[in-house]
Design an enzyme around this catalytic site. Structure first.
Site, PDB file in Angstrom:
ATOM      1  N   CYS A 181       0.027  52.890  28.375  1.00 33.84           N
ATOM      2  CA  CYS A 181      -1.433  52.803  28.357  1.00 33.84           C
ATOM      3  C   CYS A 181      -1.982  53.934  29.228  1.00 33.84           C
ATOM      4  O   CYS A 181      -1.256  54.549  30.013  1.00 33.84           O
ATOM      5  CB  CYS A 181      -1.895  51.447  28.891  1.00 33.84           C
ATOM      6  SG  CYS A 181      -1.482  51.202  30.621  1.00 33.84           S
TER       7      CYS A 181
ATOM      8  N   HIS B  24      -1.711  49.131  39.416  1.00 36.59           N
ATOM      9  CA  HIS B  24      -2.210  47.780  39.734  1.00 36.59           C
ATOM     10  C   HIS B  24      -3.180  47.769  40.906  1.00 36.59           C
ATOM     11  O   HIS B  24      -3.874  46.784  41.130  1.00 36.59           O
ATOM     12  CB  HIS B  24      -1.051  46.861  40.145  1.00 36.59           C
ATOM     13  CG  HIS B  24      -0.125  46.521  39.036  1.00 36.59           C
ATOM     14  ND1 HIS B  24      -0.538  46.318  37.755  1.00 36.59           N
ATOM     15  CD2 HIS B  24       1.228  46.322  39.035  1.00 36.59           C
ATOM     16  CE1 HIS B  24       0.512  46.017  36.999  1.00 36.59           C
ATOM     17  NE2 HIS B  24       1.591  46.016  37.749  1.00 36.59           N
TER      18      HIS B  24
ATOM     19  N   GLU C 131      -1.806  42.973  40.841  1.00 43.56           N
ATOM     20  CA  GLU C 131      -3.194  43.390  40.550  1.00 43.56           C
ATOM     21  C   GLU C 131      -4.178  42.346  41.102  1.00 43.56           C
ATOM     22  O   GLU C 131      -5.195  42.692  41.697  1.00 43.56           O
ATOM     23  CB  GLU C 131      -3.391  43.551  39.038  1.00 43.56           C
ATOM     24  CG  GLU C 131      -4.809  44.002  38.691  1.00 43.56           C
ATOM     25  CD  GLU C 131      -5.100  43.923  37.192  1.00 43.56           C
ATOM     26  OE1 GLU C 131      -4.271  44.369  36.383  1.00 43.56           O
ATOM     27  OE2 GLU C 131      -6.182  43.413  36.841  1.00 43.56           O
TER      28      GLU C 131
ATOM     29  N   THR D 246      -6.998  42.347  34.363  1.00 45.72           N
ATOM     30  CA  THR D 246      -7.257  43.181  33.176  1.00 45.72           C
ATOM     31  C   THR D 246      -6.453  42.783  31.943  1.00 45.72           C
ATOM     32  O   THR D 246      -6.838  43.120  30.830  1.00 45.72           O
ATOM     33  CB  THR D 246      -6.964  44.660  33.488  1.00 45.72           C
ATOM     34  OG1 THR D 246      -5.636  44.756  33.999  1.00 45.72           O
ATOM     35  CG2 THR D 246      -7.948  45.238  34.472  1.00 45.72           C
TER      36      THR D 246
ATOM     37  N   CYS E  82      -8.995  44.603  29.926  1.00 45.42           N
ATOM     38  CA  CYS E  82      -8.750  45.930  29.366  1.00 45.42           C
ATOM     39  C   CYS E  82      -8.271  45.765  27.924  1.00 45.42           C
ATOM     40  O   CYS E  82      -7.445  44.907  27.636  1.00 45.42           O
ATOM     41  CB  CYS E  82      -7.693  46.625  30.216  1.00 45.42           C
ATOM     42  SG  CYS E  82      -6.997  48.055  29.430  1.00 45.42           S
TER      43      CYS E  82
ATOM     44  N   SER F 189       9.244  43.755  31.782  1.00 48.97           N
ATOM     45  CA  SER F 189       7.871  44.063  31.362  1.00 48.97           C
ATOM     46  C   SER F 189       7.319  42.919  30.511  1.00 48.97           C
ATOM     47  O   SER F 189       7.754  42.699  29.377  1.00 48.97           O
ATOM     48  CB  SER F 189       7.878  45.375  30.560  1.00 48.97           C
ATOM     49  OG  SER F 189       6.723  45.471  29.760  1.00 48.97           O
TER      50      SER F 189
HETATM   51  S1  SF4 Z   1      -6.112  48.202  33.157  1.00 51.96           S
HETATM   52 FE1  SF4 Z   1      -5.479  48.711  31.066  1.00 51.96          FE
HETATM   53  S2  SF4 Z   1      -5.247  50.948  31.062  1.00 51.96           S
HETATM   54 FE2  SF4 Z   1      -5.282  50.259  33.201  1.00 51.96          FE
HETATM   55  S3  SF4 Z   1      -3.133  50.008  33.763  1.00 51.96           S
HETATM   56 FE3  SF4 Z   1      -3.880  48.001  33.109  1.00 51.96          FE
HETATM   57  S4  SF4 Z   1      -3.394  47.888  30.899  1.00 51.96           S
HETATM   58 FE4  SF4 Z   1      -3.224  50.037  31.528  1.00 51.96          FE
END
Ligand code: SF4
Length: 277
Positions: free
Chosen positions: A12, A73, A125, A161, A189, A217
């Site tokens: 990503c 994160h 995160e 996200t 996201c 993952s």
């Molecule tokens: S927020 Fe979205 S673009 Fe950013 S690291 Fe996480 S998955 Fe990837």
């Protein structure tokens, strides 16, 4: 071998950007200390370690005067400040989308909202987001875990996200009846959602799928699950060397997908191998 690659798939934007920052830092410094694994992919961590990456699980493990790296994160405000105090340089790879959640979290706290974060409380995160809120905040995996006593004046909701939009909607629908005022930020996201939609579409035109990505993952695992729940035979591999040619023998057309933390070089190795078969 006839194959088609899911689109989009693989790294990503946020992880790609963070790894690019890290590579530049490794080029300029003999060693760089990352706060936690910079990417959920053992082969990529191994490659970066050969370039001088060291992985630390706390600020205390990082020697004074070192170069430090913050992964996509993000990190709490407190730990960020500790790193700045202790290290010669801090390379900040926090994904801009994650930074946006951190800013919104701080804003809600400042404006007196009780903050509810949809997410996994153990995820780095989420720990980072909590570290941007002055005061108490609640982390819930879904609306089923909401058990508030009494009506609240102001509640603010935001999300890790990678959560599902349906879960955020369910949480907001429940909390709206428990407060005088509700503010909701949709901070999910779309990168993960788009990758999952791509593999569902791919499943319609192939008879099996190879998903490449680290076994640590979660988003790679989700792609495998989605393929299997579409009734497809799906193989989860970490690198091209794990691909079983015998398994491919009776397949006419296969799909290839990669987790959001699988680097391009691993996907390229796999497609090069498939082209030779
Ligand atoms: S927020 Fe979205 S673009 Fe950013 S690291 Fe996480 S998955 Fe990837």
């Amino acid at each position: 071998m006839n194959f088609v690659i899911a689109n989009p798939t693989g790294l990503c934007f946020g992880v790609r950007r963070a790894i690019e920052y890290l590579e530049i830092a490794l080029h300029e410094n003999k060693s760089v200390y990352a706060m936690g694994n910079p990417i959920h992919n053992p082969q990529e961590v191994e490659r970066l370690s050969r370039l001088g990456l060291k992985v630390a699980s706390s600020v205390a493990e990082i020697p004074g005067g070192a170069a430090a790296f913050i992964r996509a994160h993000g990190l709490s405000r407190g730990k960020h400040a500790e790193l700045r105090e202790k290290c010669r340089m801090v390379i900040d790879g926090t994904c801009p989308f994650v930074r946006n959640v951190q800013k919104k979290a701080a804003e809600l706290g400042r404006e007196g909202y009780e903050v509810v974060v949809l997410g996994d409380s153990g995820h780095p995160e989420v720990k980072g987001i909590l570290g941007h809120i002055d005061g108490e905040a609640l982390v819930v995996k879904s609306e089923k875990y909401i058990n508030l006593r009494g009506r609240r004046a102001k509640i603010g909701i935001l999300s890790q996200t990678t959560q599902r939009e349906a879960d955020l909607a369910a949480l907001a629908s429940k909390l709206v009846f428990l407060t005088e005022e509700l503010r909701v930020y949709n901070t999910i996201c779309r990168a993960t959602v788009k990758r999952q939609e791509a593999i569902k579409k791919l499943a319609e035109s192939v008879d099996a799928v190879v998903v490449i990505g680290g076994r640590n993952s979660a988003n790679t695992g989700a792609l495998v699950e989605i393929s299997r729940s579409s009734g497809l035979d799906a193989k989860w591999i970490e690198h091209a060397g794990e691909l079983d040619e015998g398994w491919l023998r009776d397949k006419v057309k296969i799909g290839v997908a990669a987790g959001g933390s699988t680097p391009d070089w691993l996907v390229n190795d796999l497609t090069a191998k498939l082209l030779k078969l």
